[in-house]
Scaffold this motif. Structure first.
Motif: not given
Length: 137
Positions: A40-62
């Motif tokens: 999604g990020h590579a396709a241009g979708i922002s991973l920013d939420m509330g002004g902070a970027s969510i790291p891809v590793s955060g998806f795996g951790t959660l």
């Protein structure tokens, strides 16, 4: 007496198989959600939420944390529920639906919200059926 020992052994191996399956499904789901987020990020979708970027590793951790909580729920239901599979599927489907609520109200763009919700659904589609198959019907 022999029946009790056999039953105890069978229950232990069933819970062990449930946990093994759950851990494997957790690893697969974590990798899948990271892949979806990265794509999604590579396709241009922002991973920013509330002004902070969510790291891809955060998806795996959660994904790992909440999937393992699901495995713990399954283990408890296997011991205490009359119909553990049915109870697990119902519980986890409701929890998955509830997990989408924060994404809907998040301070993020529409595409980001959709990507976040997709990762929840991908994880659920991997973990719920894998764990449910190990529970008694």
């Amino acid at each position: 007496m022999t029946t009790t020992a056999t039953t105890t052994r069978a229950t232990t191996s069933t819970v062990g198989a449930l946990i093994r399956t759950g851990v494997i499904a957790t690893v697969v789901a974590s990798a899948a959600t990271m892949a979806v987020a990265a794509a999604g990020h590579a396709a241009g979708i922002s991973l920013d939420m509330g002004g902070a970027s969510i790291p891809v590793s955060g998806f795996g951790t959660l994904t790992a944390v909440f999937s393992l909580i699901g495995v713990a729920i399954a283990a408890l239901l296997s011991r205490f529920a009359r119909r553990p599979r049915r109870a697990f599927v119902r519980t986890t489907v409701v929890l998955t639906a509830l997990s989408l609520v924060p994404d809907v109200i998040a301070d993020a763009g529409t595409a980001t919200k959709a990507l976040l919700m997709l990762t929840h659904l991908v994880a659920a589609a991997i973990v719920i059926p894998a764990v449910a198959r190990r529970l008694a019907a």
